[in-house]
Design an enzyme around this catalytic site. Sequence first.
Site, mmCIF file in Angstrom:
data_model
loop_
_atom_site.group_PDB
_atom_site.id
_atom_site.type_symbol
_atom_site.label_atom_id
_atom_site.label_comp_id
_atom_site.label_asym_id
_atom_site.label_seq_id
_atom_site.Cartn_x
_atom_site.Cartn_y
_atom_site.Cartn_z
ATOM 1 N N TYR A 114 -1.487 -0.980 10.659
ATOM 2 C CA TYR A 114 -1.658 -1.167 9.212
ATOM 3 C C TYR A 114 -0.407 -0.720 8.463
ATOM 4 O O TYR A 114 0.096 -1.426 7.575
ATOM 5 C CB TYR A 114 -2.875 -0.379 8.735
ATOM 6 C CG TYR A 114 -3.223 -0.625 7.282
ATOM 7 C CD1 TYR A 114 -3.845 -1.809 6.894
ATOM 8 C CD2 TYR A 114 -2.952 0.331 6.311
ATOM 9 C CE1 TYR A 114 -4.168 -2.039 5.572
ATOM 10 C CE2 TYR A 114 -3.280 0.114 4.984
ATOM 11 C CZ TYR A 114 -3.885 -1.076 4.616
ATOM 12 O OH TYR A 114 -4.199 -1.302 3.296
ATOM 13 N N SER B 214 0.856 -1.189 0.000
ATOM 14 C CA SER B 214 0.000 0.000 0.000
ATOM 15 C C SER B 214 0.887 1.232 0.000
ATOM 16 O O SER B 214 2.048 1.183 0.447
ATOM 17 C CB SER B 214 -0.895 0.013 1.242
ATOM 18 O OG SER B 214 -1.545 1.258 1.402
#
Length: 251
Positions: free
Chosen positions: A157, A144
């Site tokens: 995350y 990401s």
Amino acid sequence: MIYADKTVIVTGAGRGIGRAVAAAYAAEGAKVVLAELDADLGQEAAEKIIAAGGHAEFVPCDVSREEEIVALVAHTANEYGTVDILINNAGISNPHSAGFYELSADVWDKVLNTNARSVFLATREAAKFMRKNPDGGAVVNLSSTRSLMSEPNTEAYAASKGAISALTHAMAVTLGKDGITVNCISPGWIETGDYNELREIDHKQHPAGRVGKPEDIARACLYLTAPENNFITGAQLVIDGGMTRKMIYEP
């Protein structure tokens, strides 16, 4: 159809990016195994591919559990003879509403185990079969842009996605001798809901002029795993419409 004789595993294939990736490989003739925790979504995604003339099988899998990953890969190899391509897509965001000071070790472990540890485990298992293939194999990990930049209160995350990026180059170096390429894609804003509900400002803030779609990531996976592109390994491909290259200052 260069994937007509290939077997592909896509984790987290029941929705969003994973679903689009699975459909893209099936459309190119691959036999696709859709690994998904949500049985209804996984089965629905597989049935849609089959209805379109593709070859798909849903296999339930919780990627936070090592034994389920081992079983997933073993089943695929037993059913189809080998594993050629692995797309490590499954992941969760911080499953909590608390901030940095309230983030528990249990939640941290859940995010890291689901997002990052699963990438290592699935690649380890798949590579055991890939290295026996005449032309090796290919792995694509979904990281990401959060591995490069952050919003507040996204520590677990961000750490998991940073780990995926680092695992990618580590495994690429380790597995290169076995003819296995390992790359990662770092998506930015990829809209998996109703694209028509996006605002004009959502699109205009991207240098590319639009918000991303799951199919943008699917096409990149097809590119990175094509046999003729086996010189590409250990790479991180950022697909974000240019957002991480845009200087943003508050007025």
